[in-house]
Scaffold this motif. Structure first.
Motif, PDB file in Angstrom:
ATOM      1  N   ALA A   1     -18.399  25.771  -5.590  1.00 14.41           N
ATOM      2  CA  ALA A   1     -17.857  26.855  -4.781  1.00 14.41           C
ATOM      3  C   ALA A   1     -18.178  26.574  -3.315  1.00 14.41           C
ATOM      4  O   ALA A   1     -19.329  26.335  -2.957  1.00 14.41           O
ATOM      5  CB  ALA A   1     -18.458  28.194  -5.214  1.00 14.41           C
TER       6      ALA A   1
ATOM      7  N   GLN B   1     -20.110  35.487 -15.666  1.00 11.08           N
ATOM      8  CA  GLN B   1     -19.059  34.471 -15.648  1.00 11.08           C
ATOM      9  C   GLN B   1     -19.325  33.365 -16.660  1.00 11.08           C
ATOM     10  O   GLN B   1     -18.391  32.746 -17.157  1.00 11.08           O
ATOM     11  CB  GLN B   1     -18.938  33.861 -14.247  1.00 11.08           C
ATOM     12  CG  GLN B   1     -18.534  34.849 -13.160  1.00 11.08           C
ATOM     13  CD  GLN B   1     -18.440  34.173 -11.805  1.00 11.08           C
ATOM     14  OE1 GLN B   1     -17.681  33.218 -11.625  1.00 11.08           O
ATOM     15  NE2 GLN B   1     -19.217  34.644 -10.849  1.00 11.08           N
TER      16      GLN B   1
ATOM     17  N   SER C   1     -14.369  32.984 -13.603  1.00 14.44           N
ATOM     18  CA  SER C   1     -13.580  34.053 -12.998  1.00 14.44           C
ATOM     19  C   SER C   1     -13.842  34.151 -11.504  1.00 14.44           C
ATOM     20  O   SER C   1     -13.042  34.736 -10.764  1.00 14.44           O
ATOM     21  CB  SER C   1     -13.912  35.395 -13.659  1.00 14.44           C
ATOM     22  OG  SER C   1     -15.295  35.696 -13.533  1.00 14.44           O
ATOM     23  N   GLY C   2     -14.950  33.579 -11.066  1.00 14.17           N
ATOM     24  CA  GLY C   2     -15.291  33.582  -9.642  1.00 14.17           C
ATOM     25  C   GLY C   2     -15.900  32.263  -9.240  1.00 14.17           C
ATOM     26  O   GLY C   2     -15.362  31.199  -9.558  1.00 14.17           O
ATOM     27  N   ASP C   3     -17.079  32.335  -8.585  1.00 14.60           N
ATOM     28  CA  ASP C   3     -17.719  31.097  -8.115  1.00 14.60           C
ATOM     29  C   ASP C   3     -18.673  30.481  -9.130  1.00 14.60           C
ATOM     30  O   ASP C   3     -19.298  29.456  -8.866  1.00 14.60           O
ATOM     31  CB  ASP C   3     -18.449  31.342  -6.800  1.00 14.60           C
ATOM     32  CG  ASP C   3     -19.584  32.359  -6.925  1.00 14.60           C
ATOM     33  OD1 ASP C   3     -19.879  32.809  -8.055  1.00 14.60           O
ATOM     34  OD2 ASP C   3     -20.179  32.708  -5.883  1.00 14.60           O
TER      35      ASP C   3
ATOM     36  N   TYR D   1     -21.538  26.168 -10.377  1.00 20.12           N
ATOM     37  CA  TYR D   1     -21.547  26.917  -9.119  1.00 20.12           C
ATOM     38  C   TYR D   1     -21.698  25.999  -7.905  1.00 20.12           C
ATOM     39  O   TYR D   1     -21.468  26.421  -6.768  1.00 20.12           O
ATOM     40  CB  TYR D   1     -22.672  27.964  -9.112  1.00 20.12           C
ATOM     41  CG  TYR D   1     -23.985  27.490  -9.673  1.00 20.12           C
ATOM     42  CD1 TYR D   1     -24.818  26.628  -8.969  1.00 20.12           C
ATOM     43  CD2 TYR D   1     -24.392  27.898 -10.941  1.00 20.12           C
ATOM     44  CE1 TYR D   1     -26.016  26.190  -9.494  1.00 20.12           C
ATOM     45  CE2 TYR D   1     -25.598  27.463 -11.482  1.00 20.12           C
ATOM     46  CZ  TYR D   1     -26.401  26.613 -10.754  1.00 20.12           C
ATOM     47  OH  TYR D   1     -27.596  26.179 -11.282  1.00 20.12           O
TER      48      TYR D   1
END
Length: 218
Positions: free
Chosen positions: A113, A183, A175-177, A110
């Motif tokens: 991001a 995730q 799939s995201g940050d 993370y």
């Protein structure tokens, strides 16, 4: 905090991570088995509230590196917040240095991001003192964030002293940050033994050796 205490209890850790043994007893077990403990993980809460007590015990095991394996919460959402975290890491490093140990941060993805147009991992590297703070590069989570372990090793020689070596059965991306368990969890089954998956393990390890990584762990 109570949630983390409950998890520790489920894992059988009711007193501390020495599992009821005294540090001296753990040291004897390691010596008898011709083993050593160059690094350990310590949670952020302990770092903040009981670092000197923990360091006093860990020093008896000849531990060299004390790493935070992940942030307990991801409330740090701004570039200024990560700069403040970097300052806190420096303070941890200063305290640990007095015990002959070095503070280490273990990435979890993370940190790549963007926040305020900046990459948190870069903020931590830039605003921490190399004499007080080093890093443990987890190649799986870094690549899940879309970043390159080899590039980081090449751009920041001497900063990564530990490497968490994992492979992946297929390409992995958050799939995201990468900041939430929903995730992380789908990616765990995609982990593979080093050398059996799609990562350039030999290239990463060679880059690690060149960059100054001292310990590689599976």
């Amino acid at each position: 905090i109570e949630r983390w205490k409950g998890l520790a209890s489920q894992l059988g850790i009711t007193q501390n991570a020495f599992y009821g043994y005294k540090p001296e007893e753990v040291k004897k077990i390691l010596v008898d088995l011709n083993l050593s403990s160059p690094s350990v993980h310590l949670d952020l809460l302990t770092m903040r509230s009981g670092l000197e007590k923990a360091a006093t015990q860990l020093a008896k095991l000849d531990v060299k590196y004390v790493a935070i394996p992940a942030l307990l919460d991801l409330s740090v959402k701004t570039a200024a917040g990560y700069k403040q975290l970097a300052n806190e890491f420096n303070s941890f490093g200063k305290k640990l240095k007095s015990f002959g140990m070095t503070f280490v941060y273990h990435n979890h993805g993370y940190e790549h991001a963007l926040v305020g147009g900046e990459i948190p991992m870069n903020i931590l590297l830039k605003h921490t003192d190399p004499e007080l703070v080093n890093f443990e590069l987890d190649i799986f989570w870094m690549q899940a964030a879309g970043a390159s372990p080899i590039e980081y090793l090449q751009k920041h020689p001497g900063r990564f002293k530990l490497m968490h070596v994992k492979d992946a059965a297929e390409a992995v991306r958050f799939s995201g940050d990468g900041s939430t368990p929903d995730q992380w969890m789908p990616l765990f089954p995609k982990m593979a033994d080093p050398g059996t998956g799609v990562f350039d393990i030999s290239g990463i390890i060679q880059a690690g050796i060149t960059s100054g990584v001292e310990h590689f762990q599976d």
